[in-house]
Write a protein that holds these residues in place. Structure first.
Motif, mmCIF file in Angstrom:
data_model
loop_
_atom_site.group_PDB
_atom_site.id
_atom_site.type_symbol
_atom_site.label_atom_id
_atom_site.label_comp_id
_atom_site.label_asym_id
_atom_site.label_seq_id
_atom_site.Cartn_x
_atom_site.Cartn_y
_atom_site.Cartn_z
ATOM 1 N N GLN A 165 0.838 -1.196 0.000
ATOM 2 C CA GLN A 165 0.000 0.000 0.000
ATOM 3 C C GLN A 165 0.883 1.261 0.000
ATOM 4 O O GLN A 165 0.630 2.218 -0.731
ATOM 5 C CB GLN A 165 -0.894 -0.013 1.246
ATOM 6 N N LEU A 166 1.941 1.220 0.800
ATOM 7 C CA LEU A 166 2.864 2.348 0.869
ATOM 8 C C LEU A 166 3.518 2.588 -0.489
ATOM 9 O O LEU A 166 3.601 3.726 -0.974
ATOM 10 C CB LEU A 166 3.929 2.076 1.938
ATOM 11 N N GLU A 167 3.958 1.512 -1.129
ATOM 12 C CA GLU A 167 4.624 1.649 -2.417
ATOM 13 C C GLU A 167 3.665 2.242 -3.464
ATOM 14 O O GLU A 167 4.038 3.139 -4.225
ATOM 15 C CB GLU A 167 5.159 0.295 -2.887
ATOM 16 N N ALA A 168 2.435 1.776 -3.460
ATOM 17 C CA ALA A 168 1.452 2.277 -4.422
ATOM 18 C C ALA A 168 1.168 3.763 -4.170
ATOM 19 O O ALA A 168 1.123 4.567 -5.113
ATOM 20 C CB ALA A 168 0.163 1.471 -4.333
ATOM 21 N N ALA A 169 1.026 4.133 -2.901
ATOM 22 C CA ALA A 169 0.766 5.537 -2.566
ATOM 23 C C ALA A 169 1.955 6.390 -2.992
ATOM 24 O O ALA A 169 1.788 7.486 -3.553
ATOM 25 C CB ALA A 169 0.514 5.684 -1.069
ATOM 26 N N MET A 225 14.159 3.363 -0.856
ATOM 27 C CA MET A 225 13.932 4.140 -2.081
ATOM 28 C C MET A 225 13.245 5.473 -1.773
ATOM 29 O O MET A 225 13.640 6.524 -2.283
ATOM 30 C CB MET A 225 13.058 3.309 -3.028
ATOM 31 N N ILE A 226 12.232 5.430 -0.928
ATOM 32 C CA ILE A 226 11.482 6.644 -0.598
ATOM 33 C C ILE A 226 12.392 7.673 0.072
ATOM 34 O O ILE A 226 12.406 8.850 -0.295
ATOM 35 C CB ILE A 226 10.275 6.304 0.318
ATOM 36 N N VAL A 227 13.177 7.199 1.046
ATOM 37 C CA VAL A 227 14.043 8.131 1.781
ATOM 38 C C VAL A 227 15.121 8.696 0.851
ATOM 39 O O VAL A 227 15.420 9.891 0.870
ATOM 40 C CB VAL A 227 14.663 7.453 3.026
#
Ligand SMILES: *Cc1c(COP(=O)(O)O)cnc(C)c1O
Length: 409
Positions: free
Chosen positions: A47-51, A220-222
């Motif tokens: 869910q986090l990756e999709a968001a 990746m996000i950070v």
């Protein structure tokens, strides 16, 4: 300067890695990374990756992020030519990327503001975080207050005792601090508690990780939220010198300020990367492959896989693992990583204070020392950028005690 860079596509294909700028692939950086977490958390990570994928190209989100980076965070930060430091080192031109001037006094803001906005976009009602020395907890509490999202921080009771000021700061900023008494009552135990909370409250809760560590998609996000450092450096050096830097230097704890500095240059093979680890917590220098905090990476552990106790004068580098992308850079020779001990870091701390009137964070002082040493082996027409990840105000008590113990003050 010798560079050992395995970035030709042939070499990378042979290693089965693919283009470095396009990683992660399936959540992995070569063999490193992945999602080593309990089954129950996999849907939350999906869910986090999709968001996250949806906000990458969302104009409204990116605009809000840009405005807050500028008006609240104080970006862009200057690229400062350190004239006296350059003269002292006596060779290559040394520039400082001034992340110490970001709101909160360190680069940590770049990440927490991005993730907190993502939490808001996902409709989460609370943010949890874990913290070791307290710096990440404070940064999270800061943006939680500003955005009006409740923040709860897990912190080992040993760390709470050692870091009273940061505990007070978090409380002052309106966050709740949960003491963790399990194990050695430090960062790794706080991480376990935060993961447990997340598994229980995954519908309502956003888990905000503080460095390029943890299970995919966090590294990746950070990295993507921290790459603003390197993107700005690229624009600033091109405008000023009409060329790219020859060397980028940053300190490495989990590795977020370093990766934020390096990543935009990863396809530029003429740009050398130098990461400075604390000698007492050198996961890349002395660790071995293992799993910590949900990812496969270089870890300091004993022969039974028990996580080693680490030591550094700088709390922010005192971490037994490192982000998986650095483990890959090290393995491929794309990044060079060296150890800097407490005494050398302290030399960097004094040097920058006295030559430039800038008191760096003790973490950043590791990079200053490494950068000055390396400058001496380079040519006068070469260009170095050292990322100054934070300011040193938080470290004055530690520095004073260190000097008193040595009898130098
Ligand atoms: C937290 C911190 C670090 C270490 O974190 P990275 O993820 O390795 O960047 C370095 N410098 C400062 C000032 C910090 O607060």
């Amino acid at each position: 300067m010798a560079t050992r860079v395995a970035t030709s596509s042939n070499q990378l294909n042979k290693l089965g890695v693919g283009k470095l700028s396009e990683l992660p692939k399936d959540g992995k950086y070569g063999d490193f990374g992945g999602q080593y977490v309990p089954e129950i958390l996999i849907p939350a990570l999906k869910q986090l990756e999709a968001a996250y994928e949806s906000i990458k190209t969302d104009f409204e989100f990116q605009r809000e992020l840009k405005v807050l980076r500028e008006e609240y965070g104080g970006r862009p930060t200057p690229l400062y030519f350190a004239k006296r430091l350059t003269e002292y080192a006596g060779s290559a031109q040394i520039y400082l990327k001034r992340e110490d001037l970001v709101h909160g006094g360190a680069h940590k803001f770049n990440n927490v503001i991005g993730q907190a906005l993502l939490a808001k976009r996902m409709g989460k009602q609370r943010i949890i975080a874990e913290t070791g020395a307290g710096q990440h907890g404070v940064a999270t509490a800061m943006v939680g207050a500003m955005l009006g999202i409740p923040v709860e921080v897990y912190m080992g009771s040993t760390d709470i005792e050692r870091q009273k000021m940061n505990v007070y700061r978090m409380k002052l900023l309106g966050a709740q601090v949960h003491p963790v008494i399990a194990g050695s009552a430090t960062l790794k135990d706080a991480i376990n508690e935060a993961l447990r909370d997340w598994a229980t409250n995954v519908q309502t809760t956003y888990y905000l990780i503080g460095s390029v560590v943890g299970p995919h998609p966090y590294p990746m996000i950070v990295r993507d939220f921290q790459r603003v450092i390197g993107d700005e450096i690229m624009g600033q050096t091109l405008r000023r010198d009409r060329k790219l830097p020859d060397l980028l230097v940053a300190c490495v704890g989990g590795g977020s300020n370093a990766l934020g500095t390096f990543y935009p240059f990863v396809n530029e093979s003429s740009v050398h990367f130098l990461g400075a680890e604390a000698a007492g917590a050198a996961s890349l220098g002395k660790g071995s492959v293992g799993v910590l905090h949900g990812a496969k990476t270089q870890v300091l552990q004993d022969e039974w896989g028990q996580i080693s106790e680490t030591h550094s004068i700088s709390a922010g580098l005192d971490y037994a693992a490192v982000g998986p992308e650095h483990s890959l850079y090290k393995k491929l020779g794309r990044g060079e990583y060296i150890s800097v001990n407490d005494e050398e870091a302290f030399e960097g701390f004094r040097m920058l204070s006295q030559l430039e009137g800038i008191i760096p964070a003790l973490e950043s002082a590791h990079a200053v020392y490494a950068g000055v040493q390396r400058a001496r082996k380079m040519r006068k027409d070469q260009l170095i950028v050292i990322t100054l990840s934070g300011r040193g105000d938080k470290d004055l008590e530690t520095a004073l005690r260190y000097e008193q113990a040595r009898g130098t003050v």
